[in-house]
Design an enzyme around this catalytic site. Structure first.
Site, PDB file in Angstrom:
ATOM      1  N   LYS A  15      10.251  11.352 -50.164  1.00  0.00           N
ATOM      2  CA  LYS A  15       9.504   9.988 -50.983  1.00  0.00           C
ATOM      3  C   LYS A  15       8.044   9.702 -51.065  1.00  0.00           C
ATOM      4  O   LYS A  15       8.344   8.926 -51.792  1.00  0.00           O
ATOM      5  CB  LYS A  15      10.565   8.758 -49.425  1.00  0.00           C
ATOM      6  CG  LYS A  15      12.194   8.613 -50.215  1.00  0.00           C
ATOM      7  CD  LYS A  15      12.744   7.713 -49.041  1.00  0.00           C
ATOM      8  CE  LYS A  15      12.560   7.898 -47.197  1.00  0.00           C
ATOM      9  NZ  LYS A  15      12.781   9.043 -47.261  1.00  0.00           N
ATOM     10  N   GLU A  88       7.391   3.452 -46.642  1.00  0.00           N
ATOM     11  CA  GLU A  88       8.141   2.528 -46.093  1.00  0.00           C
ATOM     12  C   GLU A  88       8.203   0.678 -45.988  1.00  0.00           C
ATOM     13  O   GLU A  88       8.323   0.291 -45.110  1.00  0.00           O
ATOM     14  CB  GLU A  88       7.151   2.321 -44.152  1.00  0.00           C
ATOM     15  CG  GLU A  88       6.537   3.824 -44.490  1.00  0.00           C
ATOM     16  CD  GLU A  88       7.499   5.157 -44.150  1.00  0.00           C
ATOM     17  OE1 GLU A  88       8.755   4.671 -43.574  1.00  0.00           O
ATOM     18  OE2 GLU A  88       7.472   6.229 -44.128  1.00  0.00           O
ATOM     19  N   CYS A 147      25.159  21.235 -43.217  1.00  0.00           N
ATOM     20  CA  CYS A 147      26.127  21.364 -43.428  1.00  0.00           C
ATOM     21  C   CYS A 147      26.254  22.248 -45.330  1.00  0.00           C
ATOM     22  O   CYS A 147      27.471  22.703 -45.609  1.00  0.00           O
ATOM     23  CB  CYS A 147      27.140  20.532 -43.174  1.00  0.00           C
ATOM     24  SG  CYS A 147      27.554  19.200 -44.241  1.00  0.00           S
TER      25      CYS A 147
END
Length: 192
Positions: A15, A88, A147
């Site tokens: 971001k 933020e 994963c």
């Protein structure tokens, strides 16, 4: 016509990197930007937006009680702004998100907001809640779980690396304190 953008993701999706690149693109073309960040997040120093890949920029800080219309219009009068970029943004208040819609709708300056969608318990932050409701464009930035699935949730870790299920909504930290995970693993860690 200006628009309000909300770029959201779990942690470590880039971001701040994306925000800094967008600001650079404007500036490279001779346009002025205003980079803003929440005063509560001082991991890289007060008034700094920094990326894990090593790039950074000075930023004007805001607290949850600041009037963003006043701050942005003052900066716009000093340096004609082509874009406002807010890092933020999950820490914005409802009123501040409304103020950003004013900047877009009345002053015609695009506003690009970057932040987390949810906290470590899967709950929306206030700023994210109202950006999801009021932004013109919603853009998910993607990262991956351990994963290999898309990570869209965040878990908080204690000092020993164990997942925490309870605590204050806001606790500033980086990779040592948080891990981005897919919903399946979030469920295993938090809900089950």
């Amino acid at each position: 016509m200006a628009q309000l953008y909300f770029y959201y993701s779990a942690m470590n999706a880039g971001k701040s990197t994306s925000l800094l690149q967008s600001s650079y693109n404007y500036r490279e073309r001779g346009m002025n930007t205003l980079v803003m960040t929440a005063s509560i997040d001082d991991r890289y120093g007060k008034g700094k937006v920094a990326s894990r890949i090593g790039i950074e920029s000075d930023a004007q800080v805001f607290s949850s009680h600041d009037n963003l219309i006043e701050m942005i219009t003052a900066a716009h009068q000093e340096n004609h702004l082509s874009c406002v970029l807010v890092d933020e943004c999950q820490f914005l208040s409802k009123e501040q998100v409304k103020q950003l819609t004013y900047i877009v709708d009345k002053i015609d300056i695009p506003v690009l907001c970057y932040g987390l969608r949810t906290d470590f318990q899967g709950e929306l932050f206030s700023g994210s809640h109202y950006l999801l409701a009021w932004a013109d464009k919603l853009v998910e930035l993607k990262t991956i779980c351990h994963c290999g699935r898309k990570a869209n949730m965040v878990v908080r870790l204690d000092g020993e690396g164990k997942v925490m299920r309870e605590g204050e909504q806001v606790a500033i930290g980086g990779n040592e304190s948080y891990e981005s995970v897919c919903r399946k693993h979030f469920r295993e860690f938090i809900w089950d």
